[in-house]
Design an enzyme around this catalytic site. Structure first.
Site, PDB file in Angstrom:
ATOM      1  N   ASP A  16      32.896 -19.201 -17.071  1.00 50.03           N
ATOM      2  CA  ASP A  16      32.852 -19.425 -17.621  1.00 50.03           C
ATOM      3  C   ASP A  16      32.391 -20.165 -18.485  1.00 50.03           C
ATOM      4  O   ASP A  16      32.147 -21.289 -18.462  1.00 50.03           O
ATOM      5  CB  ASP A  16      34.327 -19.703 -18.653  1.00 50.03           C
ATOM      6  CG  ASP A  16      33.938 -19.330 -19.573  1.00 50.03           C
ATOM      7  OD1 ASP A  16      33.170 -19.751 -20.831  1.00 50.03           O
ATOM      8  OD2 ASP A  16      34.824 -18.215 -20.401  1.00 50.03           O
ATOM      9  N   ASN A  20      27.691  -3.947 -18.920  1.00 54.10           N
ATOM     10  CA  ASN A  20      28.494  -3.488 -19.545  1.00 54.10           C
ATOM     11  C   ASN A  20      27.609  -3.179 -21.006  1.00 54.10           C
ATOM     12  O   ASN A  20      25.970  -3.134 -20.680  1.00 54.10           O
ATOM     13  CB  ASN A  20      29.429  -4.440 -20.523  1.00 54.10           C
ATOM     14  CG  ASN A  20      28.587  -5.435 -21.201  1.00 54.10           C
ATOM     15  OD1 ASN A  20      27.808  -6.645 -21.864  1.00 54.10           O
ATOM     16  ND2 ASN A  20      28.330  -6.795 -19.993  1.00 54.10           N
ATOM     17  N   LYS A  71      36.831 -22.118 -26.316  1.00 57.14           N
ATOM     18  CA  LYS A  71      36.503 -22.457 -25.469  1.00 57.14           C
ATOM     19  C   LYS A  71      35.698 -24.028 -25.996  1.00 57.14           C
ATOM     20  O   LYS A  71      34.332 -24.556 -25.180  1.00 57.14           O
ATOM     21  CB  LYS A  71      35.009 -21.894 -26.033  1.00 57.14           C
ATOM     22  CG  LYS A  71      35.168 -20.043 -26.345  1.00 57.14           C
ATOM     23  CD  LYS A  71      34.470 -19.452 -24.280  1.00 57.14           C
ATOM     24  CE  LYS A  71      35.326 -17.726 -24.353  1.00 57.14           C
ATOM     25  NZ  LYS A  71      34.847 -17.645 -23.088  1.00 57.14           N
ATOM     26  N   PHE A 115      29.537 -17.138 -28.946  1.00 53.31           N
ATOM     27  CA  PHE A 115      29.685 -15.616 -29.633  1.00 53.31           C
ATOM     28  C   PHE A 115      31.375 -14.999 -29.520  1.00 53.31           C
ATOM     29  O   PHE A 115      31.891 -14.917 -27.842  1.00 53.31           O
ATOM     30  CB  PHE A 115      29.105 -14.619 -29.704  1.00 53.31           C
ATOM     31  CG  PHE A 115      27.768 -14.873 -30.404  1.00 53.31           C
ATOM     32  CD1 PHE A 115      27.117 -16.293 -30.476  1.00 53.31           C
ATOM     33  CD2 PHE A 115      27.587 -13.631 -31.422  1.00 53.31           C
ATOM     34  CE1 PHE A 115      26.090 -15.877 -31.112  1.00 53.31           C
ATOM     35  CE2 PHE A 115      26.884 -13.972 -32.107  1.00 53.31           C
ATOM     36  CZ  PHE A 115      25.683 -15.395 -32.395  1.00 53.31           C
TER      37      PHE A 115
HETATM   38  O1  C5P Z   1      35.967 -15.074 -23.096  1.00 49.77           O
HETATM   39  P1  C5P Z   1      34.901 -14.435 -23.573  1.00 49.77           P
HETATM   40  O2  C5P Z   1      33.877 -13.427 -22.517  1.00 49.77           O
HETATM   41  O3  C5P Z   1      35.402 -13.185 -25.302  1.00 49.77           O
HETATM   42  O4  C5P Z   1      33.659 -15.106 -24.608  1.00 49.77           O
HETATM   43  C1  C5P Z   1      32.642 -14.644 -25.490  1.00 49.77           C
HETATM   44  C2  C5P Z   1      31.775 -15.893 -25.352  1.00 49.77           C
HETATM   45  O5  C5P Z   1      31.522 -16.673 -23.840  1.00 49.77           O
HETATM   46  C3  C5P Z   1      30.264 -15.780 -25.941  1.00 49.77           C
HETATM   47  O6  C5P Z   1      29.802 -16.854 -25.569  1.00 49.77           O
HETATM   48  C4  C5P Z   1      29.626 -15.866 -24.011  1.00 49.77           C
HETATM   49  O7  C5P Z   1      28.649 -15.167 -24.134  1.00 49.77           O
HETATM   50  C5  C5P Z   1      30.167 -16.178 -23.873  1.00 49.77           C
HETATM   51  N1  C5P Z   1      31.072 -16.473 -22.205  1.00 49.77           N
HETATM   52  C6  C5P Z   1      30.280 -17.403 -20.762  1.00 49.77           C
HETATM   53  N2  C5P Z   1      30.559 -16.861 -19.835  1.00 49.77           N
HETATM   54  C7  C5P Z   1      31.535 -15.849 -19.442  1.00 49.77           C
HETATM   55  C8  C5P Z   1      32.156 -15.009 -20.696  1.00 49.77           C
HETATM   56  C9  C5P Z   1      32.229 -15.490 -21.555  1.00 49.77           C
HETATM   57  O8  C5P Z   1      29.078 -17.653 -21.155  1.00 49.77           O
HETATM   58  N3  C5P Z   1      31.668 -15.890 -18.270  1.00 49.77           N
END
Ligand code: C5P
Length: 406
Positions: free
Chosen positions: A311, A213, A350, A332
């Site tokens: 996650d 991305n 989260k 974030f």
């Molecule tokens: O769910 P989303 O991707 O929007 O959430 C964003 C936050 O979760 C950010 O802090 C990102 O670094 C973290 N994140 C993560 N692992 C993932 C997805 C998101 O640590 N697989």
């Protein structure tokens, strides 16, 4: 605000080939908003002229304690009193020996001795041949200078003007600048251990292709840098980005979300703060082809199926140390619209005390950003500013929160 902005730095040059780097250092200091007063020893003037340093600093250079320009004829007192820091770069072996002995028979060592030591830090960037650096006499002087309260920076390793290779090169000007910033920044995160994730992840499809991305990693790198400036011990787990490692930060490079999780798991037990700025891919291809998937001319397209990635933030936030508050977690959210609503929802989902929202298309790849801090009490806006500045503001905010936790 850059801590160097409107700071007054006495830049002292002693004799060494590295004097040529002092010109660039002076320029960087001025560019960062500092005023620079150059003071040169007689030996330094054999390597670079005061004219060059005057042109770059915009101020006449001082070279002698007998200079009659100062109305009170006390250049050595005035220079030290006016300074926010005295930076000696390059510091020769001889000059450090003189400082260690408290000698004061020429202007630069005199002003180092006379400066108000409790208020004006003395920062020393050594530069010399590797044998001179390794000599017990030099190492004894370094130890003495540190014991006397000076900040003796490290040295670089590499090719030397004498043709030898080894330790003793002066640090590069941007490295000296980073260390000077750390000396001048209030140590709000001293003794804190901060773990940051940054950048995108790369999810392989086959040996040459993958999904990623547009995250540049700039916000996470800026946070790592600001935390280090504020005295933290920082580990930065970085996805594939082309950014230099912030000075003093330990970097662990990873590619995929699975790699990132493994790296975070290996580091998180030693952290007090976890800041997840990485744009982790939500899915990865269910199978990674062992060989490059070939076009066969039939017009058929490969059918990709996906598996959800772990996650990382939610995994860390569920750890007992995070639940007890011993490990402070910051998430974030990069959204395209309805930032407040999404950020609030994400914070709860989260299960983190602080969620920082930003608008994705307004931040990816840019050097500036705007942040919305969302916690259980409400929201705080950090208006559009350079990422370095927002990172410092976020670090100050974090320090307040940690202070409240302790
Ligand atoms: O769910 P989303 O991707 O929007 O959430 C964003 C936050 O979760 C950010 O802090 C990102 O670094 C973290 N994140 C993560 N692992 C993932 C997805 C998101 O640590 N697989």
């Amino acid at each position: 605000m850059d801590v160097l902005h409107e700071k007054h730095i006495v830049l002292g040059l002693s004799g060494g080939v590295a004097c040529y780097k002092a010109a660039e250092l002076c320029r960087l200091l001025v560019k960062a908003g500092a005023s620079v007063q150059v003071v040169m020893t007689e030996a330094a003037e054999h390597f670079i002229t005061p004219v060059t340093m005057q042109a770059l600093s915009g101020r006449p250079v001082y070279g002698s304690q007998w200079d009659v320009r100062a109305p009170n004829a006390m250049a050595h007192i005035n220079l030290g009193r006016e300074a926010d820091a005295v930076l000696i770069a390059p510091a020769s072996a001889d000059f450090m020996a003189r400082l260690a002995q408290g000698r004061a028979d020429e202007l630069l060592s005199l002003l180092c001795l006379a400066r108000p030591a409790a208020r004006v830090p003395l920062v020393i960037a050594p530069a010399m041949n590797r044998e001179m650096w390794a000599h017990p006499a030099t190492q004894r002087n370094v130890a003495q200078l540190r014991a006397d309260g000076a900040q003796v920076l490290g040295v670089g390793c590499g090719e030397q003007a004498c043709g030898e290779t080894g330790d003793g090169r002066m640090l590069e000007p941007p490295e000296i600048l980073a260390d000077l910033r750390a000396v001048l920044t209030p140590p709000l995160l001293r003794a804190r251990r901060v773990l940051v994730t940054a950048g995108p992840t790369w999810e392989a499809i086959d040996p040459v292709r993958g999904l990623t991305n547009r995250s540049s990693g700039k916000m996470g790198f800026a946070i790592a840098e600001a935390a280090r400036e504020a005295g933290a011990e920082v580990v930065l787990v970085a996805g594939p980005v082309a950014l230099p490692t912030p000075r003093g930060v330990r970097r662990v490079d990873v590619l995929s979300a699975a790699d990132m999780l493994a790296a975070v798991r290996a580091e998180v037990d030693a952290a007090d703060v976890f800041i997840a700025t990485a744009a982790v891919a939500d899915w990865r291809p269910a199978q990674v082809a062992a060989e490059k998937i070939k076009k066969d001319g039939s017009g058929d397209t490969p059918a990709l199926t996906f598996t959800e990635n772990p996650d990382i933030l939610a995994t860390v936030a569920a750890l007992p140390r995070a639940r007890s508050g011993e490990l402070f977690c910051v998430g974030f959210a990069a959204e395209s619209h309805d930032l407040l609503r999404h950020a609030q929802a994400k914070r709860l989902r989260k299960n983190v005390p602080l969620l920082v929202g930003n608008i994705g298309p307004d931040t990816f790849g840019r050097d500036d950003n705007a942040l919305l801090l969302v916690d259980a009490q409400g929201t705080t806006e950090l208006p559009r500013a350079p990422k370095a500045e927002l990172a410092r503001a976020l670090v100050a905010d974090l320090a307040r929160r940690l202070g409240a936790v302790d």
